[in-house]
Design an enzyme around this catalytic site. Structure first.
Site, PDB file in Angstrom:
ATOM      1  N   HIS A 237       0.819  -1.216   0.000  1.00  0.00           N
ATOM      2  CA  HIS A 237       0.000   0.000   0.000  1.00  0.00           C
ATOM      3  C   HIS A 237       0.853   1.266   0.000  1.00  0.00           C
ATOM      4  O   HIS A 237       0.331   2.375   0.119  1.00  0.00           O
ATOM      5  CB  HIS A 237      -0.903  -0.030   1.244  1.00  0.00           C
ATOM      6  N   LYS A 239       3.184   4.519  -0.950  1.00  0.00           N
ATOM      7  CA  LYS A 239       3.266   5.559  -1.973  1.00  0.00           C
ATOM      8  C   LYS A 239       4.608   6.261  -1.789  1.00  0.00           C
ATOM      9  O   LYS A 239       4.768   7.087  -0.885  1.00  0.00           O
ATOM     10  CB  LYS A 239       2.135   6.583  -1.839  1.00  0.00           C
ATOM     11  N   ASP A 244      16.595  11.224  -7.899  1.00  0.00           N
ATOM     12  CA  ASP A 244      18.008  11.626  -7.810  1.00  0.00           C
ATOM     13  C   ASP A 244      18.558  11.569  -6.387  1.00  0.00           C
ATOM     14  O   ASP A 244      19.547  12.251  -6.077  1.00  0.00           O
ATOM     15  CB  ASP A 244      18.204  13.041  -8.369  1.00  0.00           C
ATOM     16  N   HIS A 415      -9.546  10.892   1.178  1.00  0.00           N
ATOM     17  CA  HIS A 415      -8.572   9.803   1.229  1.00  0.00           C
ATOM     18  C   HIS A 415      -7.304  10.191   1.987  1.00  0.00           C
ATOM     19  O   HIS A 415      -6.407   9.371   2.178  1.00  0.00           O
ATOM     20  CB  HIS A 415      -8.233   9.393  -0.212  1.00  0.00           C
ATOM     21  N   LYS A 417      -4.661  10.840   4.830  1.00  0.00           N
ATOM     22  CA  LYS A 417      -4.356  10.223   6.121  1.00  0.00           C
ATOM     23  C   LYS A 417      -3.374  11.154   6.828  1.00  0.00           C
ATOM     24  O   LYS A 417      -2.177  11.151   6.532  1.00  0.00           O
ATOM     25  CB  LYS A 417      -3.718   8.840   5.958  1.00  0.00           C
ATOM     26  N   ASP A 422      -1.178  19.217  18.561  1.00  0.00           N
ATOM     27  CA  ASP A 422      -0.778  20.436  19.278  1.00  0.00           C
ATOM     28  C   ASP A 422      -0.078  21.464  18.399  1.00  0.00           C
ATOM     29  O   ASP A 422       0.702  22.283  18.900  1.00  0.00           O
ATOM     30  CB  ASP A 422       0.128  20.084  20.466  1.00  0.00           C
TER      31      ASP A 422
END
Length: 497
Positions: A237, A239, A244, A415, A417, A422
């Site tokens: 899952h 991403k 470079d 979508h 997350k 604080d």
């Protein structure tokens, strides 16, 4: 004299019945005694096995254990031992906020990385865009990614769960192919299930033809010879984009348009993506290669994360990458979520699309407002998973009675997350607060201590909140009995979802 075989069917039936009964007991015993399983999970699986013996046994054998296969675990562990961890000592921050220090230490216990200073991390998108035009931020994030790939000189490393052959996915694919043609070392790995349509299409072939090295991760888990030895629905899952060895991307966004044409009824998909420079890029590169090398066997990459001395930017921007999944310790992601929640003293804002929390996370969230931390949760109003949506709403009454503010976002699948604590610390990445991210999937995330960046993420969260519906306790208590029965019945089975 004829041989009397009339007894044979009865004996076979008795033998088969005895075998099924013994298998039933053994599998139920395995569900009860398997290590690293919560009591709720044990109870749910035993209930499934007992109430639907044959289907329950088959389901447990296919889905009941988080097993990725011994051979794959050995390859991953061997590659991890060969690859030296990024040299974080030279980039140690001069000071870490007091209540961020334990979070960085907990993240270090997962992958061994230390918090590093001197980073420059930007939240991609348009801060001034209208709250009712959330797709603009997603388009601008893809624009930035394509521009960086077009400027690549040495390497482009990409890992996505879902890559679609649409406007955004096509632009990124074309940029990667062009980079490969001009001599840039390009490596692309996608989840074999999440990106199955892309893999079967022409773009995948075009990438290979341009010289891009390609990998379909976990593509063997549904083969017959693996089903008996590994769980078939594990997912990569993550991403990750690293360019470079200097620029990294991290967040929730897949390589696809916000319109997300494989599920257009729930579109748009609203995401958050960070562009990172500085020492944390080497950690992200390590995470990519720790997935690439074991699966491809490619040599000569072990020292690549340390191939270039990272440029230093803002000393106050402290970050740390970490990865969870079937090959790290059990409950690592759950521990990280709970620790971040307990760290909140004044304010806690959480945005997550899939909310199927374990008991430790739910207790931590309910405790936050009781100790004085203003706590807000934002979920999509409509969820593309009916089971997750029902389970999520089954928690509303407990959350609201504890003083948590619950919001539902109406403009699509939120979508993103992202958790902000604080105004000082943020947790951003690919992991949802559901059982898949907690127990099954490979996930990558960043812990960040940087007031300016956290403020930018909070403003993005406020943009979501400005168009969301705040759920009231009397509204939840007015739900019909049949609705609550369905929600709670589904929630009881959440450990097996």
């Amino acid at each position: 004299m004829s041989l009397d075989l009339t007894w044979l069917p009865t004996a076979l039936n008795l033998g088969l019945t005895g075998f099924v009964f013994a298998a039933h007991l053994l599998i139920a015993a395995r569900a009860l005694t398997r290590p690293n399983r919560t009591p709720a999970s044990r109870a749910a699986w035993v209930a499934v096995i007992m109430l639907a013996p044959v289907a329950g046994m088959v389901a447990y054998l296919l889905l009941g254990e988080t097993n990725i296969g011994r051979a794959r675990v050995d390859r991953i562990e061997h590659a991890g031992k060969r690859m030296p961890s990024p040299d974080d000592a030279a980039n140690a921050p001069s000071a870490v906020p007091d209540h961020a220090a334990p979070l960085f230490e907990l993240a270090r216990s997962i992958n061994g990385f230390h918090a590093v200073g001197g980073n420059r991390i930007a939240l991609l998108g348009d801060e001034d865009s209208a709250a009712d035009d959330p797709k603009r931020d997603c388009r601008l994030a893809i624009d930035a990614l394509v521009a960086d790939i077009e400027q690549a000189r040495e390497s482009v490393h990409i890992a996505f769960y879902i890559w679609l052959d649409d406007g955004a996915g096509g632009r990124v694919a074309d940029a990667v192919a062009d980079a490969a043609r001009r001599g840039v070392a390009c490596r692309v790995m996608v989840d074999a299930f999440g990106s199955r349509a892309f893999i079967a299409g022409e773009r995948w072939k075009q990438l290979g033809g341009a010289g891009v090295k390609l990998l379909r991760t976990l593509d063997d888990l549904n083969r017959l010879q693996h089903i008996a030895f590994s769980r078939m629905d594990l997912r990569d899952h993550r991403k990750i984009v690293v360019i470079d060895n200097k620029i990294a991307y991290c967040g929730s966004q897949n390589c696809a348009d916000a319109e997300f044409r494989i599920k257009p009824a729930y579109a748009p998909w609203i995401d958050l993506l960070l562009r990172c420079e500085g020492p944390v890029v080497r950690q992200t590169q390590f995470l990519f290669l720790s997935g690439w090398i074991p699966e491809t066997g490619e040599t000569g990459l072990d020292d690549y994360p340390d191939a270039a001395t990272p440029q230093r930017f803002d000393e106050d921007c402290i970050a740390q990458a970490f990865e969870t999944g079937p090959v790290v310790r059990h409950n690592a992601m759950s521990d990280m979520f709970a620790a971040c929640i307990y760290a909140a003293r004044r304010e806690l804002t959480i945005v997550t699309p899939y909310f199927v929390p374990d008991e430790s996370i739910l207790r931590a969230i309910c405790a936050a407002p009781r100790r004085g931390a203003a706590t807000r949760l934002v979920f999509p109003q409509r969820n593309d998973s009916w089971f997750v949506g029902q389970t999520c709403r089954s928690t509303y009454a407990d959350l609201l009675r504890a003083g948590v503010e619950v919001y539902e976002y109406p403009l699509g699948i939120l979508h993103t997350k992202a958790m902000c604590i604080d105004g000082e610390v943020a947790l951003v990445g690919s992991a949802n607060m559901d059982r898949r991210s907690l127990d099954l999937n490979f996930e990558n995330n960043l812990v960040i201590a940087d007031r300016a960046l956290v403020a930018a993420i909070r403003r993005r969260q406020d943009k979501y909140l400005s168009v969301s519906h705040r759920v009231a306790l009397d509204e939840v208590e007015a739900w019909p009995l049949r609705v609550r029965l369905v929600q709670n019945a589904v929630a009881m089975m959440s450990p097996v979802l």
